[in-house]
Design a protein around this motif. Structure first.
Motif, PDB file in Angstrom:
ATOM      1  N   THR A 258      -0.494   5.777   6.939  1.00 20.92           N
ATOM      2  CA  THR A 258      -0.918   6.906   6.117  1.00 20.92           C
ATOM      3  C   THR A 258      -0.357   8.214   6.668  1.00 20.92           C
ATOM      4  OG1 THR A 258      -2.968   7.437   7.295  1.00 20.92           O
ATOM      5  CG2 THR A 258      -3.058   5.652   5.671  1.00 20.92           C
TER       6      THR A 258
ATOM      7  N   SER B 230     -12.521  -1.020  -1.459  1.00 23.94           N
ATOM      8  CA  SER B 230     -11.330  -1.032  -2.322  1.00 23.94           C
ATOM      9  C   SER B 230     -10.232  -1.893  -1.706  1.00 23.94           C
ATOM     10  CB  SER B 230     -10.816   0.397  -2.555  1.00 23.94           C
ATOM     11  OG  SER B 230     -10.096   0.901  -1.443  1.00 23.94           O
TER      12      SER B 230
ATOM     13  N   VAL C 272      -6.499   0.016  -6.909  1.00 22.36           N
ATOM     14  CA  VAL C 272      -6.927   1.137  -6.077  1.00 22.36           C
ATOM     15  C   VAL C 272      -6.966   0.653  -4.630  1.00 22.36           C
ATOM     16  CG1 VAL C 272      -8.795   2.735  -5.507  1.00 22.36           C
ATOM     17  CG2 VAL C 272      -8.294   2.203  -7.902  1.00 22.36           C
ATOM     18  N   VAL C 273      -6.210   1.316  -3.766  1.00 21.22           N
ATOM     19  CA  VAL C 273      -6.261   1.043  -2.326  1.00 21.22           C
ATOM     20  C   VAL C 273      -6.440   2.386  -1.630  1.00 21.22           C
ATOM     21  CG1 VAL C 273      -5.017   0.207  -0.304  1.00 21.22           C
ATOM     22  CG2 VAL C 273      -4.842  -1.042  -2.457  1.00 21.22           C
ATOM     23  N   ASP C 274      -7.654   2.633  -1.188  1.00 17.28           N
ATOM     24  CA  ASP C 274      -8.014   3.874  -0.519  1.00 17.28           C
ATOM     25  C   ASP C 274      -8.379   3.534   0.920  1.00 17.28           C
ATOM     26  OD1 ASP C 274      -9.211   6.178   0.483  1.00 17.28           O
ATOM     27  OD2 ASP C 274     -10.244   6.652  -1.392  1.00 17.28           O
TER      28      ASP C 274
ATOM     29  N   SER D 160      -2.529   2.001  -4.434  1.00 15.40           N
ATOM     30  CA  SER D 160      -2.480   3.452  -4.255  1.00 15.40           C
ATOM     31  C   SER D 160      -3.864   4.044  -4.473  1.00 15.40           C
ATOM     32  CB  SER D 160      -1.488   4.072  -5.254  1.00 15.40           C
ATOM     33  OG  SER D 160      -1.557   5.483  -5.230  1.00 15.40           O
ATOM     34  N   ARG D 161      -4.107   5.204  -3.864  1.00 15.75           N
ATOM     35  CA  ARG D 161      -5.338   5.931  -4.183  1.00 15.75           C
ATOM     36  C   ARG D 161      -5.314   6.389  -5.632  1.00 15.75           C
ATOM     37  NH1 ARG D 161      -5.095  10.429   0.400  1.00 15.75           N
ATOM     38  NH2 ARG D 161      -2.916  10.130  -0.131  1.00 15.75           N
ATOM     39  N   LYS D 162      -4.108   6.555  -6.167  1.00 17.04           N
ATOM     40  CA  LYS D 162      -3.952   7.034  -7.540  1.00 17.04           C
ATOM     41  C   LYS D 162      -3.070   6.064  -8.335  1.00 17.04           C
ATOM     42  CE  LYS D 162      -4.381  11.897  -6.140  1.00 17.04           C
ATOM     43  NZ  LYS D 162      -3.740  13.233  -6.135  1.00 17.04           N
TER      44      LYS D 162
ATOM     45  N   GLN E 235      -8.320   4.760   9.781  1.00  9.82           N
ATOM     46  CA  GLN E 235      -7.921   4.203   8.490  1.00  9.82           C
ATOM     47  C   GLN E 235      -7.201   2.862   8.652  1.00  9.82           C
ATOM     48  OE1 GLN E 235      -5.563   7.563   7.106  1.00  9.82           O
ATOM     49  NE2 GLN E 235      -7.095   8.006   5.527  1.00  9.82           N
TER      50      GLN E 235
ATOM     51  N   THR F  41       0.849  -1.188   0.000  1.00  5.12           N
ATOM     52  CA  THR F  41       0.000   0.000   0.000  1.00  5.12           C
ATOM     53  C   THR F  41       0.887   1.242   0.000  1.00  5.12           C
ATOM     54  OG1 THR F  41      -0.162   0.336   2.408  1.00  5.12           O
ATOM     55  CG2 THR F  41      -1.678  -1.269   1.401  1.00  5.12           C
TER      56      THR F  41
ATOM     57  N   ASP G 296      -9.824   5.106   3.065  1.00  6.98           N
ATOM     58  CA  ASP G 296     -11.156   5.588   3.444  1.00  6.98           C
ATOM     59  C   ASP G 296     -12.259   4.830   2.706  1.00  6.98           C
ATOM     60  OD1 ASP G 296     -10.292   7.626   5.270  1.00  6.98           O
ATOM     61  OD2 ASP G 296      -9.665   8.819   3.534  1.00  6.98           O
ATOM     62  N   ASP G 297     -11.890   3.775   2.000  1.00  8.77           N
ATOM     63  CA  ASP G 297     -12.837   2.983   1.213  1.00  8.77           C
ATOM     64  C   ASP G 297     -12.565   1.503   1.473  1.00  8.77           C
ATOM     65  OD1 ASP G 297     -14.389   1.685  -0.655  1.00  8.77           O
ATOM     66  OD2 ASP G 297     -13.587   2.741  -2.399  1.00  8.77           O
TER      67      ASP G 297
END
Length: 299
Positions: A79, A63, A55-57, A37-39, A91, A8, A59-60
């Motif tokens: 984070t 994902s 996608v690893v968010d 990554s978020r992006k 998180q 991550t 806050d989600d």
């Protein structure tokens, strides 16, 4: 397609270092790695090498569950949500729960030295995350308590070299810094290690340096004398606020000095060598290698 390893925070500097050591130092096949990554669109360089991205968010949860289900071993790089007290712990707990639900077999986490009862304002995030990992049903885990990076010195060196003064509330305490890329190597080593136990490593440099020691070394490298000025903690906070830092963040950063003052970052271990078989780079050699960068900060 199932992969062996998921990293991550792969877009960040530590994540990039871990990916590089997995592929280059430890010769892990790119197809056995997922970069999260978020992006993920920022990871095209790694996609070209054959690494999968997801996608690893934090806050989600969905994902994370989806991405983690495709990996046997997952590295959670803590984070950077320092501006919202307690949010980082939320998180991290969500990530641990997602790892449990996904059936992850080995979870790794980047923590900090001695998080329990620490005066550092974000230490409870790490202490709480470690407790959640230990209480989880995940079969194996590795906690990597990383000391401060050499590179963090630039945060103080910029103003110190410009003004000739280093304002400190650390009461002469020391820091056993370690190179960020050495942390990346050690984390990658822990990811590929065959053990499936429950282990805590504290990754440090070979010697602890006080602010006075660091100022002398940096000053010599840049050709400018830096005087360390001991100030009360509140004075350090207000100085940061005066320089434009929001007060909540100023208090977080100033609490680092409090932790240094009680010896929380001074412990030296051999855990880096245990994981990698090597000695970490020496701080003084690193300062010499950065002489041009320090010199550029002199005004």
């Amino acid at each position: 397609m199932t992969a062996k390893y998921l990293v991550t925070g792969a877009s960040g500097k530590l994540g990039q270092s871990v990916l590089r050591h997995l592929t280059e130092t430890y010769q892990v096949a790119p197809g056995d790695i997922i970069a999260g990554s978020r992006k993920p669109e920022t990871l095209s360089e790694w996609v070209a090498k054959g690494i999968q991205t997801r996608v690893v968010d934090f806050d989600d949860a969905a994902s994370m569950e989806k991405a983690f289900a495709e990996a046997g071993r997952v590295l959670i790089i803590s984070t950077d949500a320092l501006d919202r007290p307690g949010h980082r712990l939320i998180q991290h707990k969500a990530a641990i729960a997602a790892a449990e639900k996904a059936g992850v077999q080995h979870l790794l986490y980047t923590s900090m030295p001695e998080p329990a009862n620490s005066p550092l304002l974000f230490a409870p995030d790490h202490e709480g995350t470690e407790a959640a990992i230990k209480a989880s049903t995940i079969p194996a885990w590795t906690i990597l308590r990383n000391n401060w990076y050499f590179e963090n010195v630039f945060l103080s060196a910029s103003s110190a070299l410009a003004s000739g003064h280093w304002y400190s509330a650390a009461a002469g305490g020391g820091i056993a810094h370690i190179l960020r890329d050495d942390i990346g190597r050690a984390v990658a080593a822990a990811l590929v290690a065959p053990t499936e136990g429950k282990t805590v490593y504290t990754l440090t440099g070979t010697k602890a340096y006080s602010h006075a020691d660091i100022a002398a070394l940096i000053g010599a490298a840049a050709g400018k004398k830096i005087s360390v000025v001991e100030v009360p903690l509140e004075g350090l906070v207000q100085g940061m606020v005066g320089a434009g830092l929001p007060e909540p963040l100023a208090r977080v950063f100033a609490s680092v000095d409090t932790m240094i003052g009680v010896g929380g970052l001074a412990k030296v271990t051999a855990d880096y060598k245990t994981l990698t078989g090597l000695e970490p780079q020496g701080f003084e050699a690193w300062v010499d290698s950065q002489a041009a960068a320090f010199n550029a900060l002199v005004k």
